[in-house]
Design a protein around this motif. Structure first.
Motif, PDB file in Angstrom:
ATOM      1  N   PHE A  57       0.828  -1.198   0.000  1.00 57.15           N
ATOM      2  CA  PHE A  57       0.000   0.000   0.000  1.00 57.15           C
ATOM      3  C   PHE A  57       0.869   1.258   0.000  1.00 57.15           C
ATOM      4  O   PHE A  57       1.950   1.282   0.604  1.00 57.15           O
ATOM      5  CB  PHE A  57      -0.921   0.037   1.217  1.00 57.15           C
ATOM      6  CG  PHE A  57      -2.129  -0.853   1.091  1.00 57.15           C
ATOM      7  CD1 PHE A  57      -3.194  -0.475   0.278  1.00 57.15           C
ATOM      8  CD2 PHE A  57      -2.210  -2.049   1.774  1.00 57.15           C
ATOM      9  CE1 PHE A  57      -4.303  -1.294   0.155  1.00 57.15           C
ATOM     10  CE2 PHE A  57      -3.317  -2.873   1.653  1.00 57.15           C
ATOM     11  CZ  PHE A  57      -4.369  -2.485   0.833  1.00 57.15           C
ATOM     12  N   THR A  58       0.374   2.284  -0.656  1.00 52.86           N
ATOM     13  CA  THR A  58       0.998   3.597  -0.645  1.00 52.86           C
ATOM     14  C   THR A  58      -0.029   4.608  -0.147  1.00 52.86           C
ATOM     15  O   THR A  58      -1.153   4.662  -0.668  1.00 52.86           O
ATOM     16  CB  THR A  58       1.477   3.998  -2.048  1.00 52.86           C
ATOM     17  OG1 THR A  58       2.393   3.014  -2.534  1.00 52.86           O
ATOM     18  CG2 THR A  58       2.139   5.363  -2.018  1.00 52.86           C
ATOM     19  N   ASP A  59       0.356   5.402   0.850  1.00 56.46           N
ATOM     20  CA  ASP A  59      -0.531   6.436   1.369  1.00 56.46           C
ATOM     21  C   ASP A  59      -0.523   7.612   0.391  1.00 56.46           C
ATOM     22  O   ASP A  59       0.465   8.332   0.272  1.00 56.46           O
ATOM     23  CB  ASP A  59      -0.057   6.881   2.751  1.00 56.46           C
ATOM     24  CG  ASP A  59      -1.007   7.876   3.408  1.00 56.46           C
ATOM     25  OD1 ASP A  59      -1.879   8.426   2.707  1.00 56.46           O
ATOM     26  OD2 ASP A  59      -0.871   8.103   4.629  1.00 56.46           O
ATOM     27  N   ILE A  60      -1.647   7.806  -0.315  1.00 55.88           N
ATOM     28  CA  ILE A  60      -1.724   8.849  -1.343  1.00 55.88           C
ATOM     29  C   ILE A  60      -2.698   9.959  -0.944  1.00 55.88           C
ATOM     30  O   ILE A  60      -3.127  10.741  -1.802  1.00 55.88           O
ATOM     31  CB  ILE A  60      -2.137   8.243  -2.700  1.00 55.88           C
ATOM     32  CG1 ILE A  60      -3.504   7.547  -2.581  1.00 55.88           C
ATOM     33  CG2 ILE A  60      -1.074   7.290  -3.210  1.00 55.88           C
ATOM     34  CD1 ILE A  60      -4.075   7.114  -3.921  1.00 55.88           C
ATOM     35  N   THR A  61      -3.043  10.035   0.338  1.00 53.51           N
ATOM     36  CA  THR A  61      -4.078  10.973   0.783  1.00 53.51           C
ATOM     37  C   THR A  61      -3.797  12.392   0.311  1.00 53.51           C
ATOM     38  O   THR A  61      -4.662  13.046  -0.293  1.00 53.51           O
ATOM     39  CB  THR A  61      -4.184  10.949   2.318  1.00 53.51           C
ATOM     40  OG1 THR A  61      -4.236   9.588   2.769  1.00 53.51           O
ATOM     41  CG2 THR A  61      -5.439  11.674   2.774  1.00 53.51           C
TER      42      THR A  61
END
Length: 594
Positions: A57-61
């Protein structure tokens, strides 16, 4: 054995089993004497399943433009609603076939003359891995103390409308070509008890066709009878005020609102068997648990027994929770149920109901062991130890690695910011968890291997899933209490290991809410349901259906059971393709359209 006798037999034998268990077993020590430290698993479970995964997962918020921050309205007196919100909803408000995001917020309390300018926010998916805030221009910038939101095309005009639950009056926003109008009063969808003086505190809701007349009805979960005027002093240490527990307040019945052809709604709670003023309901999931073609309902209650409403084949319901074994834990105790979801975890036609519970109460996994009979198999699935200390709100079954087995995602976070001073091994902010399905009914916690936000403690509440970038894997959105959400992009690198199925229902149920989809791939049958409910205060994307293939080159066939009885079958679909399946192409009830 008729229904009444069968239920009496099951209940009596369950009570006998509980009695024998309590008499024959040694006294169990209080949880505080036995709870291990909360750490990530490093052991190997049965069958040689080690913690490993291809999911990343990559945090793209921030990078996609999500700048929402949840407002609790807290002002120091620890009013109970401040720590319970909020949810996140995935829906396509503008009809461009891309999932948009609605984050629900609280606001200030008018009694305290606070700033009430904070609102929920709607973000439009631009289709280029970015979102824009369109809240004001679409007419949704109205400050209310929101809890959750649930979308469906209730008036059958071709666009998705939005129902927002709240502490106070709920709101139904009709979508008119991408602009929203508050029609709560006109449609009579507040969802308070008919004789109530104060507005209800509503939590989760579900759009579904309870009586199969084609029009979507609305089930609204209500929590406890709390108002600012009735707020009670509650303390964990005997000195300082803490957030109260639901035991301190009377419950509120859920309300079932029947649609009159999408024009207005009638409260049919009492006559349909849904009414129960003892309920303290936080989450709901709708599915056909006995495969009779009629939608049934499971409701998770907080410190009160769960509800399992079986549809009697005419839109009325009978609570079978005790007989079915889902009302209590194995010792006959009510747990503090938060979020709920349902899935076939072994692809064998046996449904499992997962319920997130309070800290020191493990996640429940009620699994079918007989006809309308369930047993909590969380221990056998190796979920108990790792879910004992966290407080789980949102939870969701989803096949994150596309191996055709649903995994279980948990959003965790406590309600008391000071819990660490009272219980040293429990924290307010807690990391999310992902339990990967081993294909044999067991799960392995792989959270620390995922990257993104799975190693960061947060105060999670709502949790939803979607393939927002249409790359064929499932992404995760987690809302938080008093903070910013986590938008986690799934960067699975397995190629086109999926098929996408977009269902088009006949009027008035244009979105095919309630349809069951079976995807046949080699020797595996996956089951999906088009639903507006699950998790906690949140709604995930369920139409289109995204089915993993487990490395196969395509789905051999797909079968759709439409809500009103028609059946469609589609032949082979190659991997990486989207298939549109229309109910109108099916000849008639029970027919097979090849």
């Amino acid at each position: 054995m008729n229904r009444v006798c069968r239920r009496a037999w099951i209940v009596s034998h369950r009570l006998l089993w509980f009695t024998v268990a309590f008499v024959s077993c040694e006294r169990v020590a209080p949880p505080s004497e036995e709870i291990p430290e909360y750490t990530r698993p490093t052991y190997t479970i049965r069958g040689g399943d080690e913690a490993r995964t291809d999911v990343r997962f990559t945090d793209i918020t921030e990078s996609v433009g999500i700048d929402f921050k949840h407002a609790t309205g807290a002002f120091g007196e620890k009013w109970m609603p401040e720590t319970m919100g909020s949810g996140v909803t995935v829906f396509d408000y503008d009809g461009d076939k891309l999932p948009d995001l609605f984050f629900v917020s609280g606001t200030g309390w008018p009694e305290k003359e606070q700033d009430r300018g904070t609102t929920s926010k709607l973000y439009r998916n631009r289709g280029n891995q970015s979102f824009e805030d369109v809240t004001v221009e679409v007419g949704l910038a109205q400050p209310i103390y929101g809890m959750g939101a649930f979308a469906a095309d209730y008036d059958a005009d071709g666009d998705q409308d939005l129902y927002v639950t709240a502490v106070g009056d709920n709101r139904l926003y009709r979508n008119d070509g991408g602009r929203f109008t508050d029609v709560t009063s006109v449609t009579q969808t507040v969802a308070n008890a008919p004789d109530s003086v104060d507005p209800a505190w509503s939590t989760s809701a579900a759009w579904f066709d309870a009586d199969l007349d084609g029009w979507l009805d609305l089930l609204v979960c209500n929590y406890v009878d709390w108002t600012p005027e009735t707020d009670l002093f509650f303390s964990r240490d005997g000195v300082n005020k803490s957030y109260a527990t639901p035991e301190e307040y009377e419950g509120e019945s859920c309300r079932l609102l029947h649609s009159d052809r999408g024009r207005r709604f009638e409260d049919v709670t009492a006559e349909t068997g849904i009414e129960n003023p003892n309920g303290k309901s936080l989450a709901v999931v709708v599915d056909d648990f006995n495969d009779d073609g009629w939608p049934d309902v499971v409701i998770a209650n907080d410190t009160y027994q769960n509800f399992f409403y079986l549809n009697q084949g005419n839109g009325t319901f009978d609570d079978d929770a005790l007989a079915a074994g889902v009302a209590f834990d194995e010792f006959g105790r009510a747990r503090a149920g938060m979020g709920v979801d349902v899935a076939d975890i072994r692809n064998r036609g046996q449904l499992s109901i997962a319920i997130g519970n309070f800290s020191n109460e493990a996640v429940a996994l009620y699994t079918e062991i007989g006809e309308q009979l369930f047993q909590d198999l969380a221990g056998a699935a190796r979920l108990t130890r790792e879910t004992l200390l966290p407080l789980t709100f949102g939870l969701r079954f989803a096949d994150l690695n596309l191996d055709r087995n649903v995994d279980l995602i948990l959003g965790n976070g406590h309600i008391d910011p000071d819990i660490g001073t009272i219980q040293s091994d429990v924290s307010f902010a807690q990391p999310p968890q992902l339990f990967q399905n081993n294909g044999r009914g067991g799960f392995v916690e792989v959270g620390e291997l995922l990257g993104g936000g799975f190693t960061e403690p947060i105060v999670a509440r709502g949790l939803a899933t979607t393939d927002f970038d249409r790359d064929g894997d499932i992404d995760v959105i987690i809302s938080t209490n008093g903070g910013r959400p986590k938008f986690l992009r799934n960067d699975l690198t397995v190629g086109t290991n999926w098929v996408r199925l977009r269902l088009e229902g006949e009027p008035p149920n244009l979105e095919a809410v309630g349809a069951t989809v079976l995807v046949f791939t080699e020797s595996v049958t996956q089951r999906f349901v088009v639903s507006t409910s699950s998790s906690y205060l949140s709604q995930s994307e369920t139409n289109p259906v995204l089915a993993g293939l487990g490395g196969a080159t395509g789905a051999d066939s797909v079968l759709v059971k439409w809500p009103r009885g028609k059946v469609s079958r589609v032949g082979r679909i190659d991997a990486g393709n989207e298939e549109v399946i229309s109910e109108s192409s099916t000849a008639g009830r029970g027919a097979i359209d090849s």
